[in-house]
Design an enzyme around this catalytic site. Sequence first.
Site, PDB file in Angstrom:
ATOM      1  CE  LYS A 138     -49.893 -36.996  59.278  1.00 56.30           C
ATOM      2  NZ  LYS A 138     -48.611 -37.521  59.771  1.00 56.30           N
ATOM      3  CG  ASP A 158     -45.859 -36.027  56.650  1.00 53.06           C
ATOM      4  OD1 ASP A 158     -45.999 -35.066  55.882  1.00 53.06           O
ATOM      5  OD2 ASP A 158     -46.795 -36.774  56.997  1.00 53.06           O
ATOM      6  CG  HIS A 170     -45.554 -44.803  63.625  1.00 53.51           C
ATOM      7  ND1 HIS A 170     -45.476 -43.782  64.549  1.00 53.51           N
ATOM      8  CD2 HIS A 170     -46.466 -44.389  62.699  1.00 53.51           C
ATOM      9  CE1 HIS A 170     -46.280 -42.796  64.204  1.00 53.51           C
ATOM     10  NE2 HIS A 170     -46.902 -43.131  63.081  1.00 53.51           N
ATOM     11  CD  GLU A 216     -46.092 -38.724  60.961  1.00 52.28           C
ATOM     12  OE1 GLU A 216     -45.996 -38.968  59.742  1.00 52.28           O
ATOM     13  OE2 GLU A 216     -47.094 -39.000  61.647  1.00 52.28           O
ATOM     14  CD  GLU A 228     -43.135 -39.912  57.042  1.00 48.49           C
ATOM     15  OE1 GLU A 228     -43.221 -40.271  55.838  1.00 48.49           O
ATOM     16  OE2 GLU A 228     -44.077 -39.430  57.687  1.00 48.49           O
ATOM     17  CG  ASP A 253     -46.519 -39.936  54.816  1.00 51.60           C
ATOM     18  OD1 ASP A 253     -45.443 -40.532  54.615  1.00 51.60           O
ATOM     19  OD2 ASP A 253     -46.839 -39.487  55.922  1.00 51.60           O
ATOM     20  CD  GLU A 292     -44.216 -43.657  67.381  1.00 52.07           C
ATOM     21  OE1 GLU A 292     -43.978 -44.871  67.420  1.00 52.07           O
ATOM     22  OE2 GLU A 292     -43.821 -42.906  66.450  1.00 52.07           O
ATOM     23  NE  ARG A 321     -48.421 -36.661  65.517  1.00 47.47           N
ATOM     24  CZ  ARG A 321     -48.158 -37.538  64.572  1.00 47.47           C
ATOM     25  NH1 ARG A 321     -49.113 -37.935  63.750  1.00 47.47           N
ATOM     26  NH2 ARG A 321     -46.941 -38.008  64.412  1.00 47.47           N
ATOM     27  CB  THR A 376     -43.862 -32.665  53.543  1.00 44.00           C
ATOM     28  OG1 THR A 376     -45.182 -32.995  53.989  1.00 44.00           O
ATOM     29  CG2 THR A 376     -43.002 -33.922  53.558  1.00 44.00           C
ATOM     30  CD  GLN A 398     -52.788 -37.073  62.189  1.00 42.18           C
ATOM     31  OE1 GLN A 398     -51.807 -36.505  62.649  1.00 42.18           O
ATOM     32  NE2 GLN A 398     -52.739 -38.311  61.741  1.00 42.18           N
TER      33      GLN A 398
END
Length: 396
Positions: free
Chosen positions: A236, A216, A111, A182, A184, A104, A345, A220, A240, A223
Amino acid sequence: MSEASGGSGDLGGFGLDHLPYGVFVTEGSAPRVGVRYGDTVVDVSSVRPQLDRPALDDLMALGPDSWAETRTEIAGLVEAEALPTYPVDAVSLLLPFTVGDYVDFYASLDHASNVGRIFRPDQEPLLPNWRHLPVGYHGRGGSVVVSGTPVTRPCGQRLAPGATTQGPPAPELGPSRRLDIEAELGFVVGVGSELGSRIGVEDFQQHVFGVVGLNDWSARDIQAWEYVPLGPFLGKSFATSVSAWVTPLAALAAARTDLPAQDPVPLPYLAPTDSTHGLHALDIEVEVVLNGEVVSRPPYRTMYWSAAQMLAHLTVNGASTRTGDLFASGTISGPEPDTRGSFLELSWGGTQPFAGGRTFLEDGDEVVLRYTAPGTSGGRITLGEVAGQIEPARIP
């Protein structure tokens, strides 16, 4: 080809100019390859021996000449209504290829800048290496799942409430409280490369079979505690999600557009003199849908690093690739608040609720990612969507 004769506009974005590949089963049958045409799945397993398989692997390994020949033959047979079809709602769709390695990237300037401002508000948002190489991490191929697979809220170490990374560590084990998405785009390798060799940006189309939508999922809080100094791990690796349909690169020919300016100019292995060989952006529009409500519309065309550059960097050290390897773009985000591709975000680190007071994912939430792009017939094609619903954690 007009839309009336098989373009994508009259068929929900799944016309003759698209024909994405998937793997399906019907009651009492074995898995085999089909293509999506309108609201039907066309059984193409009789067209080539490599298509009468439970995965796209054998077709993908043949290479671009065979991909083009197969696509042309299938399009003719579909237009002639010469193959069996099934309503898309009457089949079960499986993971379309055997996932090898999963990498990834972190290719969106917007971002990466947003994340930097959220976590390092008093520093430069981008770290010094970001504009020189496509930053990435090696993920876990075994936790890649097909669209529609439920996602269990992950458990892991996280900081206790009120604790910070600046004070004495106070971790605890528990379910993620800051579960995120996420949005993607994923790229599927068809033809691999040998250990010790490199894939140049000019060879991108010789190796990559097609694209998938990709989510993905990210924890948080897990992480944030684990990622220094070696990067994402348990935050993560739990899931996915990818679309059940793989869009061939040929179907995205009309979506190619200029890559945003890169400053400074990358090193030569990332900056070919001939821009026709994959050093381009893709004009793909994404919708992020939370419980039926569109909360964001990220544009893939704003991505700083191209897919060809990602693959070139992935292999510049001699790392091998193989059929079914998957690499993803990283979160797609644009410059405006309503084009951000993650809840991190959209909520600005959990400080600015959106969508009626939401910050991160709650149990029972369903997220659907939708993708469209210009088609070669003049309309738009609809890439495979990615859906997933959050299930409660299995507390240890």
